[in-house]
Scaffold this motif. Structure first.
Motif, PDB file in Angstrom:
ATOM      1  N   PHE A  12      -4.796 -15.658  -4.786  1.00 14.74           N
ATOM      2  CA  PHE A  12      -3.306 -16.159  -4.591  1.00 14.74           C
ATOM      3  C   PHE A  12      -3.224 -17.524  -4.837  1.00 14.74           C
ATOM      4  O   PHE A  12      -3.700 -18.597  -3.990  1.00 14.74           O
ATOM      5  CB  PHE A  12      -3.076 -15.841  -3.254  1.00 14.74           C
ATOM      6  N   CYS A  13      -2.741 -17.875  -6.256  1.00 16.80           N
ATOM      7  CA  CYS A  13      -2.934 -19.266  -6.437  1.00 16.80           C
ATOM      8  C   CYS A  13      -1.339 -19.466  -7.317  1.00 16.80           C
ATOM      9  O   CYS A  13      -1.540 -19.619  -8.583  1.00 16.80           O
ATOM     10  CB  CYS A  13      -3.812 -19.835  -7.387  1.00 16.80           C
ATOM     11  N   LEU A  56       4.378 -14.216   2.227  1.00 12.55           N
ATOM     12  CA  LEU A  56       3.719 -13.342   1.307  1.00 12.55           C
ATOM     13  C   LEU A  56       2.255 -13.290   1.251  1.00 12.55           C
ATOM     14  O   LEU A  56       1.391 -12.124   1.426  1.00 12.55           O
ATOM     15  CB  LEU A  56       4.094 -13.785  -0.178  1.00 12.55           C
ATOM     16  N   ALA A  57       1.706 -14.510   1.194  1.00 13.43           N
ATOM     17  CA  ALA A  57      -0.005 -14.536   1.362  1.00 13.43           C
ATOM     18  C   ALA A  57      -0.384 -13.662   2.360  1.00 13.43           C
ATOM     19  O   ALA A  57      -1.357 -12.971   2.678  1.00 13.43           O
ATOM     20  CB  ALA A  57      -0.513 -15.833   1.324  1.00 13.43           C
ATOM     21  N   ILE A  58       0.191 -13.960   3.910  1.00  8.62           N
ATOM     22  CA  ILE A  58      -0.299 -13.310   4.978  1.00  8.62           C
ATOM     23  C   ILE A  58      -0.021 -11.748   4.895  1.00  8.62           C
ATOM     24  O   ILE A  58      -0.906 -10.964   5.308  1.00  8.62           O
ATOM     25  CB  ILE A  58       0.604 -13.637   6.264  1.00  8.62           C
ATOM     26  N   SER A  59       1.210 -11.517   4.261  1.00  5.19           N
ATOM     27  CA  SER A  59       1.377 -10.055   4.135  1.00  5.19           C
ATOM     28  C   SER A  59       0.415  -9.374   3.305  1.00  5.19           C
ATOM     29  O   SER A  59      -0.190  -8.354   3.246  1.00  5.19           O
ATOM     30  CB  SER A  59       2.674  -9.807   3.392  1.00  5.19           C
ATOM     31  N   LEU A  60       0.018  -9.963   2.069  1.00 11.36           N
ATOM     32  CA  LEU A  60      -1.098  -9.243   1.122  1.00 11.36           C
ATOM     33  C   LEU A  60      -2.626  -9.276   1.888  1.00 11.36           C
ATOM     34  O   LEU A  60      -3.028  -8.508   1.519  1.00 11.36           O
ATOM     35  CB  LEU A  60      -1.188 -10.141  -0.079  1.00 11.36           C
ATOM     36  N   GLN A  61      -2.755 -10.337   2.582  1.00 16.20           N
ATOM     37  CA  GLN A  61      -4.000 -10.519   3.399  1.00 16.20           C
ATOM     38  C   GLN A  61      -3.981  -9.171   4.255  1.00 16.20           C
ATOM     39  O   GLN A  61      -5.102  -8.666   4.485  1.00 16.20           O
ATOM     40  CB  GLN A  61      -4.126 -11.690   3.930  1.00 16.20           C
ATOM     41  N   ILE A  93       6.851  -7.465  -5.379  1.00 18.20           N
ATOM     42  CA  ILE A  93       5.435  -7.442  -5.273  1.00 18.20           C
ATOM     43  C   ILE A  93       4.836  -6.310  -4.141  1.00 18.20           C
ATOM     44  O   ILE A  93       3.969  -5.747  -4.582  1.00 18.20           O
ATOM     45  CB  ILE A  93       4.883  -8.954  -5.249  1.00 18.20           C
ATOM     46  N   MET A  94       5.557  -6.703  -3.102  1.00 21.66           N
ATOM     47  CA  MET A  94       4.981  -5.790  -1.994  1.00 21.66           C
ATOM     48  C   MET A  94       5.331  -4.327  -2.250  1.00 21.66           C
ATOM     49  O   MET A  94       4.314  -3.320  -2.099  1.00 21.66           O
ATOM     50  CB  MET A  94       5.827  -6.043  -0.589  1.00 21.66           C
ATOM     51  N   LYS A  95       6.718  -3.992  -2.906  1.00 23.83           N
ATOM     52  CA  LYS A  95       7.102  -2.445  -3.226  1.00 23.83           C
ATOM     53  C   LYS A  95       6.062  -2.220  -4.406  1.00 23.83           C
ATOM     54  O   LYS A  95       5.573  -0.972  -4.089  1.00 23.83           O
ATOM     55  CB  LYS A  95       8.271  -2.658  -3.640  1.00 23.83           C
ATOM     56  N   THR A  96       5.623  -2.973  -5.350  1.00 29.07           N
ATOM     57  CA  THR A  96       4.786  -2.440  -6.469  1.00 29.07           C
ATOM     58  C   THR A  96       3.308  -2.146  -5.872  1.00 29.07           C
ATOM     59  O   THR A  96       2.922  -0.795  -6.345  1.00 29.07           O
ATOM     60  CB  THR A  96       4.714  -3.434  -7.443  1.00 29.07           C
ATOM     61  N   LEU A  97       2.900  -3.002  -5.087  1.00 21.16           N
ATOM     62  CA  LEU A  97       1.625  -2.706  -4.516  1.00 21.16           C
ATOM     63  C   LEU A  97       1.651  -1.296  -3.826  1.00 21.16           C
ATOM     64  O   LEU A  97       0.693  -0.507  -3.901  1.00 21.16           O
ATOM     65  CB  LEU A  97       1.176  -3.893  -3.409  1.00 21.16           C
ATOM     66  N   TYR A 137       2.173  -1.966   5.556  1.00 19.53           N
ATOM     67  CA  TYR A 137       3.318  -2.178   4.502  1.00 19.53           C
ATOM     68  C   TYR A 137       4.756  -2.255   5.330  1.00 19.53           C
ATOM     69  O   TYR A 137       5.590  -3.011   4.982  1.00 19.53           O
ATOM     70  CB  TYR A 137       3.195  -1.219   3.535  1.00 19.53           C
ATOM     71  N   ILE A 138       5.237  -1.247   6.251  1.00 17.21           N
ATOM     72  CA  ILE A 138       6.556  -1.222   6.671  1.00 17.21           C
ATOM     73  C   ILE A 138       6.680  -2.580   7.436  1.00 17.21           C
ATOM     74  O   ILE A 138       7.784  -3.229   7.148  1.00 17.21           O
ATOM     75  CB  ILE A 138       6.854  -0.028   7.468  1.00 17.21           C
ATOM     76  N   LYS A 139       5.692  -2.867   8.459  1.00 17.55           N
ATOM     77  CA  LYS A 139       6.047  -4.039   9.076  1.00 17.55           C
ATOM     78  C   LYS A 139       5.945  -5.469   8.256  1.00 17.55           C
ATOM     79  O   LYS A 139       6.987  -6.049   8.516  1.00 17.55           O
ATOM     80  CB  LYS A 139       4.663  -4.328  10.152  1.00 17.55           C
ATOM     81  N   ARG A 140       5.160  -5.614   7.412  1.00 18.80           N
ATOM     82  CA  ARG A 140       5.455  -6.863   6.599  1.00 18.80           C
ATOM     83  C   ARG A 140       6.345  -6.731   5.548  1.00 18.80           C
ATOM     84  O   ARG A 140       7.231  -7.861   5.245  1.00 18.80           O
ATOM     85  CB  ARG A 140       3.844  -6.886   5.642  1.00 18.80           C
TER      86      ARG A 140
END
Length: 195
Positions: free
Chosen positions: A111-112, A89-94, A125-129, A67-70
């Motif tokens: 992811f669409c 974002l797609a790569i980060s979530l993957q 989105i990242m913070k919320t996850l 998470y920190i890195k992405r």
């Protein structure tokens, strides 16, 4: 000769000032990034200070580190380019999904996106996850992440009670209890979705 020497000294002084300004700007960026992930750094420190680490501890460390890195990569991209490519974002979530699977969380990613998302929404989105994972103490049975015209996290297997709340930049998280878990929608403030 004296004029050339003064010009050389002036040019050298300008280079030094430019280098100092560049270093200060980089330090400001790093300070900003470290303050944005301060909570995760504290979590990492607490985990790493344990006397012995279990496989789950190592998997949590990997998830938090990912998470920190992405997140920091996305933030830097935004600062440099004033945008974030959807592929980032797609790569980060993957990457996050792989780490969640290593923790035993059944994870799916749909992811669409129907259009490009605002950079601030991507960061949110990242913070919320990460917040969802932390609030559930990383103990979920499953998480399904849906990103289309809406952003939705469907989670199961937590005793933590999720409630609707306001987030930053005019967004809110709408929490809806569903069988065995929650549906959490990331919405603009004031927007309500009925299921």
């Amino acid at each position: 000769a004296e004029l050339e020497e003064k010009q050389d000294l002036l040019a050298q002084e300008i280079r030094i000032q430019s280098d100092e300004t560049s270093i200060q700007a980089r330090n400001d960026i790093y300070d900003s990034l470290s303050s944005e992930v301060a909570g995760q750094l504290i979590l990492l420190t607490a985990l790493l200070s344990k006397e012995s680490l279990s496989a789950d501890d190592w998997n949590r460390i990997c998830l938090i580190g990912t998470y920190i890195k992405r997140f920091c990569n996305l933030r830097l991209t935004y600062q440099e380019q004033q945008m974030i490519p959807m592929g980032d974002l797609a790569i980060s979530l993957q990457d996050m999904a792989k780490c969640m699977k290593n923790l035993g969380i059944r994870t799916s990613l749909d992811f669409c996106p129907t259009s490009n998302l605002e950079p601030e929404l991507i960061l949110l989105i990242m913070k919320t996850l990460e917040t969802i994972l932390e609030e559930a103490d990383f103990c979920l049975t499953s998480i399904a992440i849906h990103i289309s015209d809406r952003v939705c996290f469907e989670i199961t297997g937590t005793d933590h009670e999720f409630v609707s709340c306001s987030l930053e930049r005019g967004y809110c998280l709408q929490a809806e209890k569903v069988p065995a878990g929650y549906r959490l929608l990331l919405l603009h403030e004031g927007e309500v979705v009925q299921s």
